[in-house]
Design an enzyme around this catalytic site. Structure first.
Site, mmCIF file in Angstrom:
data_model
loop_
_atom_site.group_PDB
_atom_site.id
_atom_site.type_symbol
_atom_site.label_atom_id
_atom_site.label_comp_id
_atom_site.label_asym_id
_atom_site.label_seq_id
_atom_site.Cartn_x
_atom_site.Cartn_y
_atom_site.Cartn_z
ATOM 1 N N ARG A 155 0.816 -1.217 0.000
ATOM 2 C CA ARG A 155 0.000 0.000 0.000
ATOM 3 C C ARG A 155 0.849 1.266 0.000
ATOM 4 O O ARG A 155 1.961 1.269 0.533
ATOM 5 C CB ARG A 155 -0.929 0.008 1.217
ATOM 6 C CG ARG A 155 -2.050 -1.028 1.146
ATOM 7 C CD ARG A 155 -2.794 -1.142 2.470
ATOM 8 N NE ARG A 155 -3.977 -1.987 2.355
ATOM 9 C CZ ARG A 155 -3.958 -3.322 2.382
ATOM 10 N NH1 ARG A 155 -2.791 -3.955 2.542
ATOM 11 N NH2 ARG A 155 -5.066 -4.014 2.261
ATOM 12 N N HIS B 277 3.784 -11.589 -5.226
ATOM 13 C CA HIS B 277 2.677 -12.078 -4.381
ATOM 14 C C HIS B 277 2.491 -13.574 -4.653
ATOM 15 O O HIS B 277 1.498 -14.007 -5.229
ATOM 16 C CB HIS B 277 1.414 -11.296 -4.709
ATOM 17 C CG HIS B 277 0.361 -11.315 -3.642
ATOM 18 N ND1 HIS B 277 -0.014 -12.469 -2.990
ATOM 19 C CD2 HIS B 277 -0.390 -10.312 -3.109
ATOM 20 C CE1 HIS B 277 -0.970 -12.174 -2.120
ATOM 21 N NE2 HIS B 277 -1.201 -10.873 -2.161
ATOM 22 N N ASP C 165 -1.596 -11.972 7.873
ATOM 23 C CA ASP C 165 -1.357 -10.949 6.863
ATOM 24 C C ASP C 165 -0.326 -10.025 7.507
ATOM 25 O O ASP C 165 -0.658 -8.959 8.025
ATOM 26 C CB ASP C 165 -2.639 -10.214 6.491
ATOM 27 C CG ASP C 165 -2.453 -9.285 5.296
ATOM 28 O OD1 ASP C 165 -1.330 -9.230 4.758
ATOM 29 O OD2 ASP C 165 -3.420 -8.615 4.913
ATOM 30 N N GLU D 266 5.741 -13.734 0.289
ATOM 31 C CA GLU D 266 5.919 -12.635 -0.651
ATOM 32 C C GLU D 266 7.203 -11.867 -0.341
ATOM 33 O O GLU D 266 7.255 -11.123 0.636
ATOM 34 C CB GLU D 266 4.726 -11.679 -0.563
ATOM 35 C CG GLU D 266 3.366 -12.365 -0.674
ATOM 36 C CD GLU D 266 2.218 -11.398 -0.401
ATOM 37 O OE1 GLU D 266 2.340 -10.208 -0.779
ATOM 38 O OE2 GLU D 266 1.214 -11.824 0.203
#
Length: 324
Positions: free
Chosen positions: A75, A177, A232, A282
């Protein structure tokens, strides 16, 4: 067996690299993604593979399958940042009017070279960002991206070369990813990941700049069983730790996933809810929102790419098979 053949997926050409152990399916015209990594010895799919019926969803969110390249990863607050006096605005495409997962989606790459020899086979692809109007509107410094996929026995090496063709230095970062299958059997799989700390995230899932202790995730050093995990999480690789993830099944079968430690400083581990079918390991060169953080480049991993420079970023997948 060490050859490259052509196929089709969703009406688009695929290039398939073959060895005795593995079959790698590449989709150059839709983001240059590896959409399938088939293990002949184990007769199993290693990656989350999109079905052709998933085409519409793939076009919307290609980073939900295979080994998608993120330029840059993660992000960015409001999609905005400033670097060396130049302001950039990326699409605000996720919650909170933030940006997520970069400018690279389903752009068409061209196959520039195919090699077949006694040792293995390789496909090289290229993409020039100047060919994408929307990319240039957001990041107006042209880059040439070149990716080589080389398959040798049970080992796949993926090497990205980025050449800066523009006139101003830029902040640069990439990630993958990568979606590994755990086959609905999380209790059979362990993840070993050498990391030293967790990056604190705010409610918008942006890094605060603070580091937290691993706590329960300290078990990653020995091999953390995936049953009951729901992750996450953004993790920092220590200065003396390798950029290497080891995903092992209880019977001694597994995958060693290695990135270039000189540039890859962070891992994101993601299970898409409680771990059941997938484990995303990732590797990122930069920390999400890197250009907006107060910390220096040694913390964020932000790479300053100067005009004329070429950056080379290799990653490797190596299969591990049980000893008979």
């Amino acid at each position: 067996m060490k050859q490259v053949t052509k196929g089709q997926w969703g009406g688009y050409d695929t290039y398939i690299l073959h060895s005795r152990e593995l079959e790698v399916t590449l989709l150059p015209r839709l983001g240059n993604n590896v959409i399938s990594l088939w293990d002949h010895k184990e007769q199993r799919q290693i990656l989350r593979r999109p079905d052709e019926s998933d085409l519409a969803y793939y076009m919307q969110k290609p980073y939900h399958f295979g080994i998608p390249l993120l330029v840059p990863p993660g992000r960015i607050r409001k999609g905005q940042f400033e670097f060396e006096g130049i302001r950039y605005q990326f699409d605000q495409n996720t919650a909170g009017d933030n940006h997520i997962h970069g400018l690279h989606r389903t752009q068409s790459w061209c196959v520039s070279d195919i090699e077949e020899d006694e040792e293995g086979c390789a496909v090289t692809t290229e993409f020039n960002t100047a060919d994408d109007t929307h990319w240039m509107e957001q990041f107006p410094e042209p880059l040439r991206l070149e990716m080589t996929f080389r398959l040798q026995d049970a080992r796949l090496q993926q090497t990205l070369k980025v050449t800066h063709l523009g006139s101003n230095s830029i902040p640069f970062g990439i990630g993958y990813h990568t979606w590994f299958m755990i086959d609905g059997e999380p209790e059979r799989w362990n993840l070993r990941l050498p990391v030293e700390s967790i990056y604190e995230l705010n409610p918008e899932l942006l890094p605060s700049g603070k580091l937290l202790p691993l706590g329960a995730l300290d078990s990653l050093h020995q091999g953390m069983n995936l049953k009951g995990t729901d992750l996450d999480t953004v993790l920092r690789i220590g200065d003396r730790q390798p950029a290497e993830a080891l995903l092992m099944r209880e019977d001694g079968y597994g995958i060693r996933y290695t990135a270039d430690k000189a540039h890859f400083r962070h891992w994101v581990v993601y299970t898409k809810g409680p771990a059941e079918q997938y484990l995303c390991a990732e590797p990122y060169t930069w920390l999400p929102d890197a250009p907006n953080l107060q910390q220096d480049d040694s913390f964020t991993g932000l790479i300053t790419l100067k005009p004329g420079e070429t950056l080379t970023l290799p990653c490797t997948f190596e299969m591990i098979y049980p000893k008979l």
